[in-house]
Scaffold this active site. Structure first.
Site, PDB file in Angstrom:
ATOM      1  CB  VAL C  77     169.344  21.742  26.629  1.00 39.77           C
ATOM      2  CG1 VAL C  77     169.770  22.734  27.689  1.00 39.77           C
ATOM      3  CG2 VAL C  77     170.543  21.102  25.946  1.00 39.77           C
ATOM      4  CB  CYS C  78     166.122  21.334  31.443  1.00 40.32           C
ATOM      5  SG  CYS C  78     164.902  22.175  32.489  1.00 40.32           S
ATOM      6  CB  VAL C  79     163.604  25.681  28.371  1.00 39.53           C
ATOM      7  CG1 VAL C  79     162.358  25.326  29.177  1.00 39.53           C
ATOM      8  CG2 VAL C  79     163.619  27.157  28.019  1.00 39.53           C
TER       9      VAL C  79
END
Lengths: 98, 123, 119, 119, 98, 123
Positions: C77-79
């Protein structure tokens, strides 16, 4: 190259953009894009012309979900998700026209 | 990890700025991809050409104007910016309207370029 | 063959996550490797542990968690996208991890094909 | 005049929530009443207390909470849509409440105008 | 009746649908729809024709955000968010063409 | 709460099913609005006419087939279903393709009907 289109050509411009810019190869219609490959749809003539330049596929499960499984136009091939995977694997690269 | 491999990445920008976040998020990936020393090309077609329009003033919509970032791409050695000629014309724009220097290409040339890529990301 | 998949939309609102899931399942069944699934933009909402769809509907988040467990998938998941949208370690579903956008680029480099699902 | 507003998309991905917020602010400045703001579909993601946008960006969730506090706005999140997407009391931002879809219909009945913002 | 359109007419069909079905009244272009009311856009002629049947407004802050504030076509009026509110109040009902 | 007020609600369905959730969520609001004893009209135009297509089989996409709900609307006294004639024609559909009985209308008639509404919700 494999071009993946997922929107109805009567709602958005993605199929048109793909047909305008893409340089041949294959087009896979998934999700709401599957309607473009059905008989009687306004996009039918456009798709038929495109068959001269592209191999065109449609995702069967998406067609069936929409009750259009028996309306696919001639010259377009139906694939399942396994066929989708094969198409991606067989082509050197792919693009989702979002 | 990447073992020095260099791939050709193309980022296809087809959407207008601000109406959706895609233009901004595309820029983020572009910058990271350059940091990985990959071969980076940006394409602006359809409404994506509006991303490069000069004079964006976002105060009235209380959003951040991210268009200056396009000017900064040069500093990251991102120099391959391609714009679809037909898209500009259909929107009443010319190269003078754009924030940065670009290569204007016909749709046929763009299609050919696309074919040569390893990874194409569309926003 | 090594595939990577990127998902740009959240669960339920768009078909993107469904299509990506069925694509991954089919690829695994054919013996391909899924190098990574990257959740970007609203795609990060696929990782919320708090979702609870109606009983008669598919559970998109749980389905991803299960696939990840069975096949040791790397669900990233892209931070930055996650912080914007309220996905953090405290509401992250099993099988997902939060990391940087570099993970998407790396997946693009290492995989033979990167397929994006979006709106 | 009594307005009601409905929002169908989440924060950041689409401009819908921004436009709705600026519409509400302008309506309040003109002395109108905002009878209710209803968050439907992905719109429920506007209510996540866990969002943390970059410092230099607007905080869409906090902005709604503040407007609600200042003007006693009724911000209602659709319960079914919220459960599907992982919005619950435990991650609900200040000023929002979770309730049924009937609240949207009621707002449509009671308000003079209902304006929808979406994709 | 007030019709609110928020998508670029070169990307989606919402403006076309509105112009096809709506029975007159006012159209307010917001968000990405504002491009349709700018000089040189392919939609310009269509909009000009529509001016015979509709009063057309464009949301200024959205136009400025996109750097198009100086390109608005003749016959279209610019409003701010306050004007948006007034338009909703002045018309008996409204519809967002999503 | 509503003090017996009855308003004319119109639900405009313009999108194909399954690609997005809007068709399903529209149905949810329609049912609730009927429960509030309001005057409910449904309009299907553009790709929205596909929502009513017979023979939907969603097993292959592992999603729920919600199209039987349209057949159930009658039981909730929701009987005003309008379909745009031009939209059907442009999609190769006829009334026989639809799950339920509808009133087919020209775009001009639809526009007129819309004007008479109190609340219009678009999905």
């Amino acid at each position: 190259m494999l071009h993946i289109v997922n929107k109805s050509s009567l709602e958005r411009n993605t199929l048109d953009s793909c047909l305008r810019v893409a340089n041949g190869g294959a087009i896979l219609l998934i999700e709401d894009a599957v309607y473009a490959a059905t008989k009687g749809n306004e996009a039918e003539a456009k798709l038929r012309d495109a068959l001269a330049r592209f191999k065109i596929y449609v995702l069967g499960p998406d067609l069936d979900a929409r009750g259009m499984g028996d309306r696919i136009m001639e010259g377009v091939s139906t694939v399942d998700y396994g066929g989708f995977v094969d198409l991606v694997a067989e082509h050197k690269n792919c693009q989702s026209w979002l | 990890m990447s073992e020095g491999a260099i791939k050709k990445f193309m980022f296809v920008n087809r959407k207008a700025p601000y109406g959706t976040i895609y233009a901004l998020e595309s820029l983020e990936v572009v910058l990271i991809t350059a940091a990985f020393d990959q071969d980076v090309s940006l394409v602006f077609m359809d409404d994506g050409v509006f991303q490069l329009k000069k004079g964006q003033q976002t105060k009235g919509i209380e959003n951040k104007n991210f268009s200056p970032t396009y000017r900064a791409l040069d500093g990251y050695d991102i120099e391959k910016l391609y714009v679809e000629a037909e898209a500009l014309a259909a929107r009443g724009l010319t190269e003078d309207d754009l924030l940065v220097d670009v290569t204007v290409m016909s749709r046929a040339e763009l299609g050919k370029l696309m074919d040569e890529m390893d990874v194409v990301l569309s926003f | 063959m090594k595939f990577a998949v990127s998902i740009n939309e959240g669960p339920y609102q768009h078909q993107a996550s469904d299509s990506a899931y069925l694509f991954c399942k089919a690829a695994l069944e054919k013996g391909h490797e899924i190098r990574r699934v990257f959740f970007y933009n609203d795609g990060v909402n696929n990782a919320s542990s708090l979702t609870e769809p109606p009983q008669d509907d598919r559970n998109i988040v749980a389905r991803w968690s299960k696939l990840a467990e069975e096949h040791k998938l790397d669900l990233v998941v892209c931070v930055a996208a996650a912080l914007r949208r309220g996905i953090r370690d405290e509401n992250l579903a099993a099988g997902f991890r939060i990391s940087g956008l570099g993970q998407l680029v790396e997946a693009g480099i290492e995989a033979d094909r990167l397929v994006t699902f979006g709106d």
